[in-house]
Write a protein that holds these residues in place. Sequence first.
Motif, mmCIF file in Angstrom:
data_model
loop_
_atom_site.group_PDB
_atom_site.id
_atom_site.type_symbol
_atom_site.label_atom_id
_atom_site.label_comp_id
_atom_site.label_asym_id
_atom_site.label_seq_id
_atom_site.Cartn_x
_atom_site.Cartn_y
_atom_site.Cartn_z
ATOM 1 N N PHE A 12 0.846 -1.191 0.000
ATOM 2 C CA PHE A 12 0.000 0.000 0.000
ATOM 3 C C PHE A 12 0.882 1.242 0.000
ATOM 4 O O PHE A 12 2.107 1.144 0.000
ATOM 5 N N LEU A 13 0.284 2.397 -0.028
ATOM 6 C CA LEU A 13 1.024 3.634 -0.247
ATOM 7 C C LEU A 13 1.965 3.948 0.904
ATOM 8 O O LEU A 13 1.733 3.573 2.051
ATOM 9 N N SER A 14 3.008 4.698 0.587
ATOM 10 C CA SER A 14 4.086 4.928 1.544
ATOM 11 C C SER A 14 3.657 5.737 2.752
ATOM 12 O O SER A 14 4.265 5.621 3.820
ATOM 13 N N ASP A 15 2.586 6.568 2.647
ATOM 14 C CA ASP A 15 2.227 7.404 3.788
ATOM 15 C C ASP A 15 1.625 6.598 4.930
ATOM 16 O O ASP A 15 1.446 7.115 6.028
ATOM 17 N N ARG A 16 1.328 5.316 4.702
ATOM 18 C CA ARG A 16 0.811 4.484 5.786
ATOM 19 C C ARG A 16 1.927 3.898 6.645
ATOM 20 O O ARG A 16 1.681 3.408 7.737
ATOM 21 N N TYR A 17 3.164 3.927 6.134
ATOM 22 C CA TYR A 17 4.304 3.387 6.893
ATOM 23 C C TYR A 17 4.906 4.494 7.756
ATOM 24 O O TYR A 17 5.526 5.437 7.242
ATOM 25 N N ILE A 18 4.769 4.392 9.046
ATOM 26 C CA ILE A 18 5.430 5.326 9.950
ATOM 27 C C ILE A 18 6.900 4.956 10.084
ATOM 28 O O ILE A 18 7.782 5.810 10.047
ATOM 29 N N GLU A 19 7.139 3.663 10.210
ATOM 30 C CA GLU A 19 8.519 3.194 10.354
ATOM 31 C C GLU A 19 8.616 1.752 9.915
ATOM 32 O O GLU A 19 7.736 0.931 10.209
ATOM 33 N N VAL A 20 9.682 1.442 9.198
ATOM 34 C CA VAL A 20 10.094 0.063 8.974
ATOM 35 C C VAL A 20 11.592 0.005 9.269
ATOM 36 O O VAL A 20 12.371 0.749 8.674
ATOM 37 N N SER A 21 11.973 -0.841 10.208
ATOM 38 C CA SER A 21 13.376 -0.950 10.608
ATOM 39 C C SER A 21 13.713 -2.418 10.831
ATOM 40 O O SER A 21 12.829 -3.264 11.009
ATOM 41 N N HIS A 22 15.009 -2.720 10.823
ATOM 42 C CA HIS A 22 15.444 -4.073 11.147
ATOM 43 C C HIS A 22 16.597 -4.021 12.128
ATOM 44 O O HIS A 22 17.323 -3.019 12.218
ATOM 45 N N ALA A 23 16.766 -5.119 12.859
ATOM 46 C CA ALA A 23 17.850 -5.222 13.844
ATOM 47 C C ALA A 23 18.423 -6.624 13.787
ATOM 48 O O ALA A 23 17.685 -7.610 13.647
ATOM 49 N N GLY A 30 -11.748 -0.755 4.550
ATOM 50 C CA GLY A 30 -10.822 0.093 3.795
ATOM 51 C C GLY A 30 -11.416 0.427 2.440
ATOM 52 O O GLY A 30 -12.596 0.282 2.206
ATOM 53 N N PRO A 31 -10.574 0.859 1.531
ATOM 54 C CA PRO A 31 -9.136 1.008 1.698
ATOM 55 C C PRO A 31 -8.757 2.214 2.544
ATOM 56 O O PRO A 31 -9.603 3.043 2.866
ATOM 57 N N ALA A 32 -7.466 2.280 2.874
ATOM 58 C CA ALA A 32 -6.997 3.351 3.727
ATOM 59 C C ALA A 32 -7.080 4.696 3.018
ATOM 60 O O ALA A 32 -7.112 4.767 1.795
ATOM 61 N N ARG A 33 -7.054 5.735 3.792
ATOM 62 C CA ARG A 33 -7.107 7.091 3.237
ATOM 63 C C ARG A 33 -5.961 7.296 2.261
ATOM 64 O O ARG A 33 -4.806 7.004 2.575
ATOM 65 N N GLY A 34 -6.297 7.786 1.090
ATOM 66 C CA GLY A 34 -5.282 8.091 0.097
ATOM 67 C C GLY A 34 -4.904 6.912 -0.769
ATOM 68 O O GLY A 34 -4.153 7.054 -1.714
ATOM 69 N N ALA A 35 -5.414 5.705 -0.444
ATOM 70 C CA ALA A 35 -5.051 4.538 -1.235
ATOM 71 C C ALA A 35 -5.914 4.418 -2.469
ATOM 72 O O ALA A 35 -6.977 4.985 -2.540
#
Length: 504
Positions: A384-395, A499-504
Motif C-alpha cells: 500500500f502507499l508509503s504514507d501508511r508506513y510510519i517506520e520500517v526498521s530491522h535489527a 478500507g481502503p486506507a485514506r489516500g489509497a
Amino acid sequence: MNFSTSRSTIGSLTLATLLICSVLVGAVGGVSAQSSEPVVNTQTHGTVTIDAYNVSWDPIQYENDNGKLVEHPSHVNQSADNPYSYTVTDVELSNFGEFPRKSGEENNSVSALEASEWSTSVSDTTNTALTASDVETAPGVDAVNIATGGSMGAGDTATATFSNFSVTSDENKRYLQVAMDVNQLDSAATVDVRVVDENGDYYVAEINASRTSGEDLIASAQGEGYVFQRQLGNMSLVANGDGTFDNIAKTEIVIAEADADVSVSALNVEKMSAWDLGTEMVDTDGDEKLEERQITEVSSAGDISIHQLNTTGPAFDSAVIHDLSIDFVSDRDDRDSSEIETSFNQTDNRPGYYGTATIYAPTGLPSAYELSYSGVKTTHNQSFLSDRYIEVSHAEGVGDTNPENISSWTDITSSYSSEGTTVTVDDTIQPGQTNYVVVKLQLVESEFNMVKNAFATGGAMMGPGGGGDGLGNLPLIGGALTTLGGLWAYVKGLIPFIGPARGA
C-alpha cells in the motif's frame, strides 16, 4: 466513506461479516484454515545447503548440533522452478554399489566399487603406473578410483578390469550405467568405459576433452557428478571378436594417450532400466511454457536441479544426499506465534488517523554444523502507499532482548516509495543470530478497533492497550485475520467495509 447498495457491495459486506465471525470462532474453537488471499508478509529467503539429508525426511529438516532431527523455520520456495539441487556422485545409495547381483544373498558380498576386485595392466613406453584404490566422493559414498601415475604418453594405454560377474541373457537389453567424478583429464587423454563380451566385442562410452557431443560421450572436462546411462543395444558395437554380442564377461576402464584420474561411485551393466535422478521443469519446445523432463544423464559437471525430491526413482527412497541445496522462504507461517509481537496506540497526533499498530516479526535463521546458506536476504512487498508506513526498521543479533527494548534499529522507511514494489529489508543476515523487523502503521478508527480486538481476543498484547508476551496465546484465526498477515489484510483494505486506507 461512501457505501453503495450494489450487489457487489452487499456481497462484500456479507464476506466481511463472515470474516468477523471467523475471528470469534477461531478464538473459541482453535485453529481455522488460513486465508488464500495474498497478504503483505516479510520474507527471508535464499538457499540452504544441508550437509547430509535423508530423502525420507520432510523438507526442510536437518540434524542439529545435538544430533536431533529438527524443522528448519521455512518452507520450499515453490516459485522456484527447480528448488532442489544436488550432485549425483554425492548420493549415499546402496543401489549404486549392488553390481553384481548374484543368486543367493550369501554371494552378494562382491561390489564393483571395491578396488580389490579390479586388476590393472599397462601398455606404454614410459613405464607409467595404473592404480585402483578405494575412495569416497562424499562422506560415506563409496567409490573406486582409477588413475594413471603421471607419465602417460602418445600410444600408451592403461586398463583396469572388473570381471567377477557374468551376464548370459538379454545382453543387449542391459544398460551401461556409470556415475563418476573426473578428477584429472589431460588435454590428449581419453577414458573409455567398456562393456566386453566373452570374445572381445564391446560397447563403449568415452571421456574426451576434444569432443563436445555424441551419444557415447560421458564428459569432456574435469568435474564432479557425471552420469551416463544407455541401453547397450542402442549403442554402436565395436566388433573386436566375432561381431555378435553374447555373454557379458567384464567391464574395463581404459585410459589412453595421456594421464587421467576418475572416481566411480556407481557402476552397473546388469539392470534393464535407468536410475531416475529426478524431474526438472524446463521449456523443452520453445513455447515459453515449462514441461517436465526426467533426468537420467548428466553431461555437465556439478549439480542437477529438480522440481520435487519425490520425482527421483524408488532406489532413492532411503538415500542420503550430501550437500543438498534447497531454495527456501521463511515467513510468518513458519514461525511460532510467540515470536511475533504487536502493540496498538490510540493517539490524536496523527490527523486523519485514529491510532497506530506496531508489529515485530522475527527474520533470523538457525545455524548448525549441518547447514550453510547462500543468497540470503529479507524482503517485504510494499502493498500500500508509503504514507501508511510510519517506520520500517530491522535489527540483527539482538539475542534475548525483547523487541520493544531493542535500541539498535536500522531505519529503512525511506525505501518505501512505490506501491507494489519489493523492498530489500536486510541482506547481511548472519545465521544463528536473532533478528527482527518492525513495521509501524497508521490506521483509521474502524481499522484500529477491529484489528486490536481481533488480536486481543486471542491473547495479550504488549505496549499501550495491553502488556504481556505478544501473540504467544493467540490462535491462528480464520479467513483473512491471520496473525501478522491478518493485520496487513485489514490495513490494505482486503476486508472491504474497513478500507481502503485514506489516500489509497
